[in-house]
Design an enzyme around this catalytic site. Structure first.
Site, PDB file in Angstrom:
ATOM      1  N   LEU A 170      -2.326   7.921   3.708  1.00  0.00           N
ATOM      2  CA  LEU A 170      -3.476   8.556   4.181  1.00  0.00           C
ATOM      3  C   LEU A 170      -3.310   9.724   4.984  1.00  0.00           C
ATOM      4  CD1 LEU A 170      -6.234   5.553   4.467  1.00  0.00           C
ATOM      5  CD2 LEU A 170      -6.017   7.413   2.821  1.00  0.00           C
ATOM      6  N   HIS A 197      -7.971  -2.634  -0.107  1.00  0.00           N
ATOM      7  CA  HIS A 197      -7.440  -1.425   0.667  1.00  0.00           C
ATOM      8  C   HIS A 197      -6.565  -0.566  -0.165  1.00  0.00           C
ATOM      9  CE1 HIS A 197      -6.096   0.645   4.309  1.00  0.00           C
ATOM     10  NE2 HIS A 197      -4.861   0.435   4.006  1.00  0.00           N
ATOM     11  N   ASN A 215       2.511  15.898  -5.884  1.00  0.00           N
ATOM     12  CA  ASN A 215       2.015  14.803  -5.585  1.00  0.00           C
ATOM     13  C   ASN A 215       2.935  13.570  -5.953  1.00  0.00           C
ATOM     14  OD1 ASN A 215       0.871  12.286  -4.644  1.00  0.00           O
ATOM     15  ND2 ASN A 215      -1.396  12.847  -5.458  1.00  0.00           N
ATOM     16  N   CYS A 260       4.532   5.509  -0.856  1.00  0.00           N
ATOM     17  CA  CYS A 260       4.351   4.494  -1.971  1.00  0.00           C
ATOM     18  C   CYS A 260       3.214   3.358  -1.409  1.00  0.00           C
ATOM     19  CB  CYS A 260       5.834   3.679  -1.989  1.00  0.00           C
ATOM     20  SG  CYS A 260       5.683   2.254  -2.998  1.00  0.00           S
ATOM     21  N   VAL A 261       2.358   3.313  -2.234  1.00  0.00           N
ATOM     22  CA  VAL A 261       1.339   2.084  -1.862  1.00  0.00           C
ATOM     23  C   VAL A 261       1.580   1.163  -3.141  1.00  0.00           C
ATOM     24  CG1 VAL A 261      -1.177   1.909  -1.675  1.00  0.00           C
ATOM     25  CG2 VAL A 261      -0.047   3.895  -1.365  1.00  0.00           C
ATOM     26  N   ILE A 262       1.887   0.041  -2.589  1.00  0.00           N
ATOM     27  CA  ILE A 262       1.762  -1.258  -3.701  1.00  0.00           C
ATOM     28  C   ILE A 262       0.631  -1.965  -3.308  1.00  0.00           C
ATOM     29  CG2 ILE A 262       3.473  -3.325  -3.852  1.00  0.00           C
ATOM     30  CD1 ILE A 262       5.635  -1.854  -2.784  1.00  0.00           C
ATOM     31  N   ARG A 283      10.814   3.793 -10.111  1.00  0.00           N
ATOM     32  CA  ARG A 283      10.115   5.155  -9.983  1.00  0.00           C
ATOM     33  C   ARG A 283      10.563   5.922  -8.720  1.00  0.00           C
ATOM     34  NH1 ARG A 283       7.086   1.844 -12.527  1.00  0.00           N
ATOM     35  NH2 ARG A 283       5.441   2.589 -14.023  1.00  0.00           N
TER      36      ARG A 283
END
Length: 177
Positions: free
Chosen positions: A60, A91, A115, A83-85, A129
Site C-alpha cells: 500500500l 485484507h 506494476n 508480493c501479496v499472498i 513468478r
C-alpha cells in the site's frame, strides 16, 4: 497452466538519452522481493539505464512513495515491486485492489510505471513468478516501465506533474488581462 503458455514479448526499447528509474519495493517477503529486484535490475541495465532502490513497509505504501518521488526527484520512470499472498481475511483484497488502483491512477496522470506487485494464492506461486529464471515478473515490470518511458519520449511532451500544483507566476489574475 500459466507456466506452459507462450507469450509474446516486445523487443527491448533503446534510448538516445540514458534513463533513470526508481525501483520501489516492499520486502515483506524478502527472498521473493530480492528475486524480483534482480530481474528488474538486469532489465534496466540491459537498456543502459540506471536505477535507485527504495524500500517501503508494504504494497500500500508503494504508490505513495512513487508519488513523492515524482514530485521531489528526477526519475524517468518507476518499477513497483512487492508480493501479496492471500491470507484468511479480506485484507488481501484491500491491499491488492488499492495498491493496483493507486498505481493505475498515477499512470493515468502521466507517470511511466511498471506494476510488479504479485497477487497470489500461495508462496509457491510467488516463488515461480519472482524467479528471474522462470516467469521473471520483476524483469517484466521493469520492461513495462521502460516501454512507457520510450513512448513518452517518442511523443515528446513535457511532464506536467502529479496531483495539485501550486499557482505559478505565469498564471494571470482576473484583473491582469
Amino acid at each position: 497452466m500459466a507456466g506452459t503458455e507462450q507469450h509474446y514479448i516486445l523487443e527491448r526499447p533503446s534510448f538516445d538519452k540514458p534513463v533513470k528509474l526508481l525501483i520501489v519495493v516492499s520486502p515483506y517477503y524478502k527472498d521473493i522481493a530480492d528475486n524480483m529486484i534482480a530481474g528488474a535490475v538486469a532489465e534496466i541495465e540491459a537498456c543502459g539505464g540506471t536505477y535507485d532502490i527504495v524500500e517501503v513497509p508494504g504494497a500500500l505504501e508503494i504508490p505513495t512513495a512513487i508519488g513523492h518521488a515524482e514530485r521531489l526527484s528526477n526519475f524517468d520512470g518507476y518499477v513497483a515491486l512487492g508480493c501479496v499472498i492471500r491470507g484468511e481475511t479480506t485484507h488481501y483484497d484491500t491491499v491488492c485492489n488499492d495498491s493496483s488502483r493507486a498505481i493505475q491512477l498515477l499512470g493515468l496522470q502521466g507517470l511511466s510505471i511498471g506494476n510488479g506487485i504479485l497477487t497470489v494464492e500461495n508462496r509457491p506461486q510467488a516463488e515461480v513468478r519472482a524467479n528471474p529464471k522462470d516467469q521473471n515478473k520483476g524483469g517484466g515490470a521493469a520492461a513495462a516501465a521502460l516501454h512507457l518511458i520510450a513512448l513518452s519520449r517518442k511523443w515528446g511532451s513535457p511532464r506536467k506533474g502529479v496531483g495539485f500544483m501550486p499557482a505559478s507566476d505565469e498564471i494571470k489574475l482576473a484583473g491582469d488581462f
